[in-house]
Design a protein around this motif. Structure first.
Motif, short mmCIF file in Angstrom:
data_model
loop_
_atom_site.label_atom_id
_atom_site.label_comp_id
_atom_site.label_asym_id
_atom_site.label_seq_id
_atom_site.Cartn_x
_atom_site.Cartn_y
_atom_site.Cartn_z
N LYS A 112 0.85 -1.19 0.00
CA LYS A 112 0.00 0.00 0.00
C LYS A 112 0.88 1.24 0.00
O LYS A 112 1.84 1.33 0.78
CB LYS A 112 -0.92 0.04 1.21
CG LYS A 112 -1.63 1.40 1.32
CD LYS A 112 -2.48 1.58 2.54
CE LYS A 112 -2.84 3.05 2.69
NZ LYS A 112 -3.92 3.30 3.63
N LEU A 113 0.53 2.20 -0.86
CA LEU A 113 1.29 3.43 -0.99
C LEU A 113 0.49 4.59 -0.44
O LEU A 113 -0.63 4.86 -0.89
CB LEU A 113 1.64 3.69 -2.46
CG LEU A 113 2.30 2.50 -3.18
CD1 LEU A 113 2.49 2.82 -4.65
CD2 LEU A 113 3.62 2.14 -2.52
N ALA A 114 1.05 5.28 0.54
CA ALA A 114 0.41 6.47 1.12
C ALA A 114 1.49 7.52 1.29
O ALA A 114 1.98 7.78 2.39
CB ALA A 114 -0.25 6.14 2.45
N THR A 115 1.89 8.13 0.18
CA THR A 115 2.99 9.10 0.19
C THR A 115 2.50 10.52 0.47
O THR A 115 3.31 11.43 0.57
CB THR A 115 3.75 9.08 -1.14
OG1 THR A 115 2.92 9.58 -2.18
CG2 THR A 115 4.22 7.67 -1.49
N LEU A 116 1.18 10.71 0.54
CA LEU A 116 0.49 11.96 0.85
C LEU A 116 0.46 12.92 -0.33
O LEU A 116 -0.60 13.15 -0.91
CB LEU A 116 1.10 12.65 2.08
CG LEU A 116 0.42 13.93 2.55
CD1 LEU A 116 -1.02 13.66 2.94
CD2 LEU A 116 1.18 14.56 3.72
N ASP A 117 1.62 13.51 -0.68
CA ASP A 117 1.63 14.48 -1.78
C ASP A 117 2.92 14.38 -2.59
O ASP A 117 3.27 15.31 -3.31
CB ASP A 117 1.45 15.90 -1.26
CG ASP A 117 2.48 16.28 -0.20
OD1 ASP A 117 3.40 15.47 0.06
OD2 ASP A 117 2.39 17.39 0.36
N ARG A 118 3.59 13.25 -2.48
CA ARG A 118 4.90 13.09 -3.12
C ARG A 118 4.74 12.27 -4.40
O ARG A 118 4.89 11.05 -4.39
CB ARG A 118 5.87 12.44 -2.14
CG ARG A 118 6.15 13.34 -0.93
CD ARG A 118 6.66 12.55 0.26
NE ARG A 118 6.93 13.40 1.41
CZ ARG A 118 6.01 13.83 2.27
NH1 ARG A 118 4.74 13.51 2.09
NH2 ARG A 118 6.35 14.60 3.29
#
Length: 327
Positions: A183-189
């Motif tokens: 799962k990818l949760a980089t926010l705003d990157r």
């Protein structure tokens, strides 16, 4: 077919809401409200749910509360349940080994309570250690070995306590037979998200977007499933985006993505930890949970104007969906 392969098959192309936990201002879980909320979410067209995740304040809950939460969701939801596992906030590990042990213990609990997979919260200490990548891989292996469940990697942004997973670490994690995906949760990157998706592509495992503010773009970059907090309330807003993309309905995708983006702009903004409270407000507006159970005692205080912004956004989206009078 292994349990991991079966989970990949069942979850690919679906949305798993990272569900909230109804509480009072003191952090007492409202079990009646939780059951009603679970029944409403389960009635949506979802692939399953994610419990004990950041949106549900899983690491803040006491062990008895975590057990009650998972039991209720297991009774209500027929599809797969993914449980977030890490170091609970009440635990104060003195060593990295104790942090590992706490994570593994949470995974073993999840398995005993009927979870189908676990998502491993990142230990940020690994980022600064010379052998950190190998240690991270070994932690995932140990979680899978002792729980008997498939595992998901979790690239979580630093604001929520994670750290950037290098592409090589993602490749190594997904090479594990027990790994179902990441799962990818980089926010705003955007660049980090793109690099991670490229690293995961070709693995045959799930590439799961948790990008609430980059949901549509992350699908265009190659994500094939979703596990997101933004689906904790308005589930159809999220599923419409993934469904239209996978169907090749590009016009529908643009429309659905724009609608979801508007909701994300009203709920995922600084202070970012306030998103849990904003999603609870949205759940109240939708009738999913009662007002008295819509409290996040672990997030920042938010002004009333922010609630009005969430409500105004939802009202506008609902009005547009209904169309002009007489249609």
């Amino acid at each position: 077919m292994s349990a991991t392969e079966d989970l990949v098959r069942r979850l690919r192309g679906t949305v798993l809401p990272a569900v909230a936990t109804p509480m009072d201002p003191r952090g007492v879980v409202d079990l009646d409200a939780l059951r009603g909320y679970a029944e409403r979410i389960a009635a949506e067209r979802i692939g399953g749910v994610a419990v004990w995740a950041h949106t549900g304040r899983g690491l803040h809950l006491s062990r008895p509360d975590r057990h009650q939460v998972l039991r209720i969701w297991r009774e209500v939801v027929e599809g797969p349940i993914v449980a977030g596992v890490g170091v609970p906030r009440p635990v104060r590990p003195r060593t990295l080994r104790e942090a590992w042990d706490a994570t593994v213990a949470m995974a073993v609990d999840a398995a005993a309570l009927g979870a189908d997979a676990v998502m491993v919260y990142p230990l940020a200490q690994f980022a600064e250690r010379p052998g950190g990548q190998s240690e991270a891989v070994r932690l995932h292996e140990r979680v899978a070995e002792e729980s008997g469940l498939p595992v998901l990697g979790f690239f979580l942004h630093g604001e929520a306590g994670g750290y950037p997973y290098p592409p090589e670490l993602i490749r190594r994690l997904l090479a594990l037979p027990s790994a179902a995906g990441v799962k990818l949760a980089t926010l705003d990157r955007a660049m980090a998200c793109q690099d991670a998706i490229r690293a995961a592509s070709g693995s045959g495992k799930l590439v799961i977007t948790g990008e609430d503010r980059m949901f549509g773009p992350s699908l265009m970059w190659g994500a094939d499933s979703a596990l997101v907090g933004i689906a904790a309330a308005r589930v159809p807003l999220t599923t419409a985006v993934l469904d239209s993309w996978r169907a090749g309905d590009h016009a529908g995708f643009v429309t659905a993505s724009a609608r979801l983006d508007r909701f994300a702009e009203a709920t995922f903004l600084a202070p970012i930890e306030g998103y849990v409270q904003r999603m609870l407000w949205a759940a109240v507006w939708e009738g999913l949970i009662p007002e008295e159970a819509a409290h996040d005692p672990y997030g920042p205080e938010l002004p009333g104007a922010e609630r009005q912004a969430v409500v105004s956004c939802l009202e506008a989206l609902a009005k547009e969906q209904a169309g002009p009078p007489g249609e």
